[in-house]
Design a protein around this motif. Structure first.
Motif, PDB file in Angstrom:
ATOM      1  N   ASP A  72      87.961  32.550   6.082  1.00  0.00           N
ATOM      2  CA  ASP A  72      86.595  32.948   6.419  1.00  0.00           C
ATOM      3  C   ASP A  72      85.577  32.265   5.500  1.00  0.00           C
ATOM      4  N   ILE A  73      85.718  30.939   5.410  1.00  0.00           N
ATOM      5  CA  ILE A  73      84.753  30.157   4.640  1.00  0.00           C
ATOM      6  C   ILE A  73      84.141  29.096   5.537  1.00  0.00           C
ATOM      7  N   PRO A  74      82.913  28.661   5.263  1.00  0.00           N
ATOM      8  CA  PRO A  74      82.300  27.585   6.063  1.00  0.00           C
ATOM      9  C   PRO A  74      83.125  26.308   5.930  1.00  0.00           C
ATOM     10  N   PHE A  75      83.085  25.492   6.981  1.00  0.00           N
ATOM     11  CA  PHE A  75      83.889  24.276   6.985  1.00  0.00           C
ATOM     12  C   PHE A  75      83.106  23.140   7.618  1.00  0.00           C
ATOM     13  N   TYR A  76      83.140  21.974   6.978  1.00  0.00           N
ATOM     14  CA  TYR A  76      82.439  20.798   7.470  1.00  0.00           C
ATOM     15  C   TYR A  76      83.372  19.585   7.441  1.00  0.00           C
ATOM     16  N   VAL A  77      83.192  18.684   8.393  1.00  0.00           N
ATOM     17  CA  VAL A  77      83.856  17.387   8.385  1.00  0.00           C
ATOM     18  C   VAL A  77      82.780  16.333   8.138  1.00  0.00           C
ATOM     19  N   VAL A  78      82.977  15.511   7.127  1.00  0.00           N
ATOM     20  CA  VAL A  78      82.003  14.468   6.810  1.00  0.00           C
ATOM     21  C   VAL A  78      82.615  13.113   7.166  1.00  0.00           C
ATOM     22  N   ASN A  79      81.823  12.294   7.825  1.00  0.00           N
ATOM     23  CA  ASN A  79      82.314  11.009   8.313  1.00  0.00           C
ATOM     24  C   ASN A  79      82.080   9.919   7.268  1.00  0.00           C
ATOM     25  N   PHE A  80      83.181   9.459   6.673  1.00  0.00           N
ATOM     26  CA  PHE A  80      83.123   8.385   5.681  1.00  0.00           C
ATOM     27  C   PHE A  80      83.873   7.149   6.175  1.00  0.00           C
ATOM     28  N   GLU A  81      83.939   6.959   7.494  1.00  0.00           N
ATOM     29  CA  GLU A  81      84.728   5.853   8.044  1.00  0.00           C
ATOM     30  C   GLU A  81      84.268   4.495   7.501  1.00  0.00           C
ATOM     31  N   LYS A  82      82.968   4.225   7.559  1.00  0.00           N
ATOM     32  CA  LYS A  82      82.458   2.933   7.100  1.00  0.00           C
ATOM     33  C   LYS A  82      82.694   2.747   5.608  1.00  0.00           C
ATOM     34  N   ASP A  83      82.478   3.811   4.854  1.00  0.00           N
ATOM     35  CA  ASP A  83      82.678   3.733   3.412  1.00  0.00           C
ATOM     36  C   ASP A  83      84.142   3.471   3.080  1.00  0.00           C
ATOM     37  N   PHE A  84      85.051   4.135   3.800  1.00  0.00           N
ATOM     38  CA  PHE A  84      86.479   3.947   3.564  1.00  0.00           C
ATOM     39  C   PHE A  84      86.896   2.525   3.926  1.00  0.00           C
ATOM     40  N   GLN A  85      86.358   2.017   5.020  1.00  0.00           N
ATOM     41  CA  GLN A  85      86.672   0.650   5.428  1.00  0.00           C
ATOM     42  C   GLN A  85      86.259  -0.340   4.338  1.00  0.00           C
ATOM     43  N   GLN A  86      85.036  -0.166   3.842  1.00  0.00           N
ATOM     44  CA  GLN A  86      84.501  -1.131   2.877  1.00  0.00           C
ATOM     45  C   GLN A  86      85.134  -0.978   1.497  1.00  0.00           C
ATOM     46  N   ALA A  87      85.270   0.263   1.031  1.00  0.00           N
ATOM     47  CA  ALA A  87      85.704   0.494  -0.349  1.00  0.00           C
ATOM     48  C   ALA A  87      87.213   0.441  -0.515  1.00  0.00           C
ATOM     49  N   VAL A  88      87.954   0.820   0.525  1.00  0.00           N
ATOM     50  CA  VAL A  88      89.400   0.948   0.378  1.00  0.00           C
ATOM     51  C   VAL A  88      90.157  -0.085   1.214  1.00  0.00           C
ATOM     52  N   ILE A  89      89.932  -0.093   2.531  1.00  0.00           N
ATOM     53  CA  ILE A  89      90.728  -0.970   3.387  1.00  0.00           C
ATOM     54  C   ILE A  89      90.404  -2.440   3.150  1.00  0.00           C
ATOM     55  N   ASP A  90      89.113  -2.775   3.089  1.00  0.00           N
ATOM     56  CA  ASP A  90      88.756  -4.174   2.849  1.00  0.00           C
ATOM     57  C   ASP A  90      89.269  -4.644   1.494  1.00  0.00           C
ATOM     58  N   VAL A 122      93.695   5.084  -6.025  1.00  0.00           N
ATOM     59  CA  VAL A 122      92.724   5.138  -7.115  1.00  0.00           C
ATOM     60  C   VAL A 122      91.324   4.911  -6.574  1.00  0.00           C
ATOM     61  N   LEU A 123      91.157   3.923  -5.702  1.00  0.00           N
ATOM     62  CA  LEU A 123      89.843   3.625  -5.138  1.00  0.00           C
ATOM     63  C   LEU A 123      89.329   4.754  -4.266  1.00  0.00           C
ATOM     64  N   CYS A 124      90.217   5.376  -3.491  1.00  0.00           N
ATOM     65  CA  CYS A 124      89.803   6.490  -2.631  1.00  0.00           C
ATOM     66  C   CYS A 124      89.273   7.639  -3.477  1.00  0.00           C
ATOM     67  N   ASN A 125      89.990   7.954  -4.554  1.00  0.00           N
ATOM     68  CA  ASN A 125      89.505   8.998  -5.448  1.00  0.00           C
ATOM     69  C   ASN A 125      88.170   8.614  -6.073  1.00  0.00           C
ATOM     70  N   GLN A 126      88.086   7.391  -6.564  1.00  0.00           N
ATOM     71  CA  GLN A 126      86.885   6.956  -7.272  1.00  0.00           C
ATOM     72  C   GLN A 126      85.648   6.972  -6.377  1.00  0.00           C
ATOM     73  N   VAL A 127      85.757   6.347  -5.218  1.00  0.00           N
ATOM     74  CA  VAL A 127      84.569   6.154  -4.377  1.00  0.00           C
ATOM     75  C   VAL A 127      84.363   7.300  -3.393  1.00  0.00           C
ATOM     76  N   LEU A 128      85.404   7.653  -2.653  1.00  0.00           N
ATOM     77  CA  LEU A 128      85.240   8.636  -1.593  1.00  0.00           C
ATOM     78  C   LEU A 128      85.070  10.055  -2.135  1.00  0.00           C
ATOM     79  N   LYS A 129      85.988  10.479  -2.994  1.00  0.00           N
ATOM     80  CA  LYS A 129      85.949  11.869  -3.458  1.00  0.00           C
ATOM     81  C   LYS A 129      84.898  12.108  -4.532  1.00  0.00           C
ATOM     82  N   PHE A 130      84.932  11.296  -5.589  1.00  0.00           N
ATOM     83  CA  PHE A 130      84.139  11.654  -6.759  1.00  0.00           C
ATOM     84  C   PHE A 130      82.800  10.932  -6.857  1.00  0.00           C
ATOM     85  N   GLU A 131      82.487  10.136  -5.853  1.00  0.00           N
ATOM     86  CA  GLU A 131      81.121   9.628  -5.717  1.00  0.00           C
ATOM     87  C   GLU A 131      80.485  10.217  -4.458  1.00  0.00           C
ATOM     88  N   LEU A 132      81.021   9.877  -3.277  1.00  0.00           N
ATOM     89  CA  LEU A 132      80.378  10.289  -2.030  1.00  0.00           C
ATOM     90  C   LEU A 132      80.520  11.787  -1.759  1.00  0.00           C
TER      91      LEU A 132
END
Length: 360
Positions: free
Chosen positions: A73-91, A107-117
């Motif tokens: 019983d907590i609020p829930f959101y989905v945030v779209n980071f597709e472009k960021d993931f493509q650029q920061a991680v996959i590329d 390491v990059l996913c944690n750095q950019v996606l989780k703890f920045e964005l």
């Protein structure tokens, strides 16, 4: 409650760790908000590959996270980071392989996606903290914070978190850092979470079948990096179908004959050569790092620390020398095998992370 009620965003991946994190924080009386990162166009992925994700961050994981949030019983959101993931991680993943390096996308996913964005999104919701299910600890130390290993050595994830800054650690919580995996699963059962027995993901999330060669060739094309397999003596032993198919220390799949076992000891992407040699050629006494992050300020001179050059690598006593410009040199007390460009090297003082960087 022994502490003031806080508003906390929990990064919910759909697994047992982040689900228990959310449940524990709510039980403590905090205002908890679940947030899941959508990092891939799932419809495009399944239509292009004829399969679904089999690891973390799959569409099923998003659904699991939503169901857990509903049960709590907590609020829930989905945030779209597709472009960021493509650029920061996959590329970056593809760039590294095609440049002769072996990347570490987690390491990059944690750095950019989780703890920045994601942390930025949490602050936009006026949250006091972002919490994740990592097995690590943040400990107040003087006027700052120290990143420390999780108490369960089998689950410690501090290696993947060395990029955390003081400003980020002030706003991040790791509620599971003092627990074992068995304890976490026991909490999941106590909360009757649907993911209590869910298996852990092991693969790179965007390469669920483990066939990273196919993924790279679909992203960048095949045939561009074919070349020669060369012995350290200079003798050409054969040809290969792409430098990105090889990594330092590899022995199997070389397809060449030699009187003694050979290993990949170097990759020269510029000349498209894979360098091979006997086992003794794998050992090196030092390495250089770029993109170094120090948990506090950079030391003024050399310091002694234990260095880990891969996630499951046994730390070794070393001397770390800052070189300026975000670079450092690591000199091992004993030569190490399998030093791999593109991987992270992390420095420890006991359980405390001093810093780390990318192996050149």
């Amino acid at each position: 409650m022994s502490q003031k009620r806080k508003r906390i965003v929990v990064a919910m991946s759909g697994g047992v760790d982040s689900s228990v994190t959310a449940a524990l924080l709510k039980e403590q009386g905090h205002e908890v908000i679940g947030m899941t990162m959508q990092i891939w166009d799932y419809a495009s992925f399944t239509s292009g590959h004829g399969e679904t994700f089999g690891s973390c961050c799959s569409l099923d994981d998003v659904h699991d996270a939503r169901r857990v949030a509903e049960s709590l019983d907590i609020p829930f959101y989905v945030v779209n980071f597709e472009k960021d993931f493509q650029q920061a991680v996959i590329d970056r993943f593809c760039d590294d392989y095609f440049a002769g390096r072996t990347p570490n996308p987690c390491v990059l996913c944690n750095q950019v996606l989780k703890f920045e964005l994601l942390l930025r999104r949490a602050r936009e919701l006026e949250a006091d903290y972002l919490a994740t299910g990592h097995y690590a600890r943040i400990v107040a130390e003087g006027d700052g914070y120290a990143l420390c290993k999780g108490l369960d050595p089998a689950k410690d994830q501090s290696y993947f978190l060395y990029t955390l800054t003081q400003e980020q650690m002030e706003r991040v919580l790791f509620p599971l850092g003092g627990m074992t995996k068995d304890e976490v699963r026991a909490h999941a059962a106590r909360f009757a979470l649907r993911v209590a027995e869910k298996a852990e993901s092991q693969d790179i999330c965007f390469v669920p079948d483990g066939d990273y060669v196919r993924f790279l060739e679909e992203e960048r094309g095949a045939g561009k990096m074919d070349g020669e397999i060369v012995h350290v003596s200079g003798t050409v032993l054969g040809r290969h179908c792409g430098t990105y198919r090889y990594t330092i220390g590899q022995r199997r799949g070389l397809g060449i004959a030699w009187p003694s076992p050979l290993y990949v000891v170097g990759i020269d992407a510029a000349s498209r050569q894979v360098l091979v040699g006997e086992k003794e050629h794998l050992s090196v006494g030092s390495l250089t790092l770029h993109g170094v992050n120090w948990s506090l300020s950079a030391p003024e001179g050399p310091l002694r620390a234990a260095c880990r050059i891969r996630y499951r690598h046994q730390e070794v006593p070393s001397t770390i020398t800052p070189l300026g410009g975000g670079r450092a040199q690591v000199d091992f007390d004993q030569p190490q095998k399998g030093v791999t460009p593109g991987q992270a090297a992390v420095f420890y003082d006991g359980d405390r992370v001093l810093g780390g960087g990318w192996i050149e």
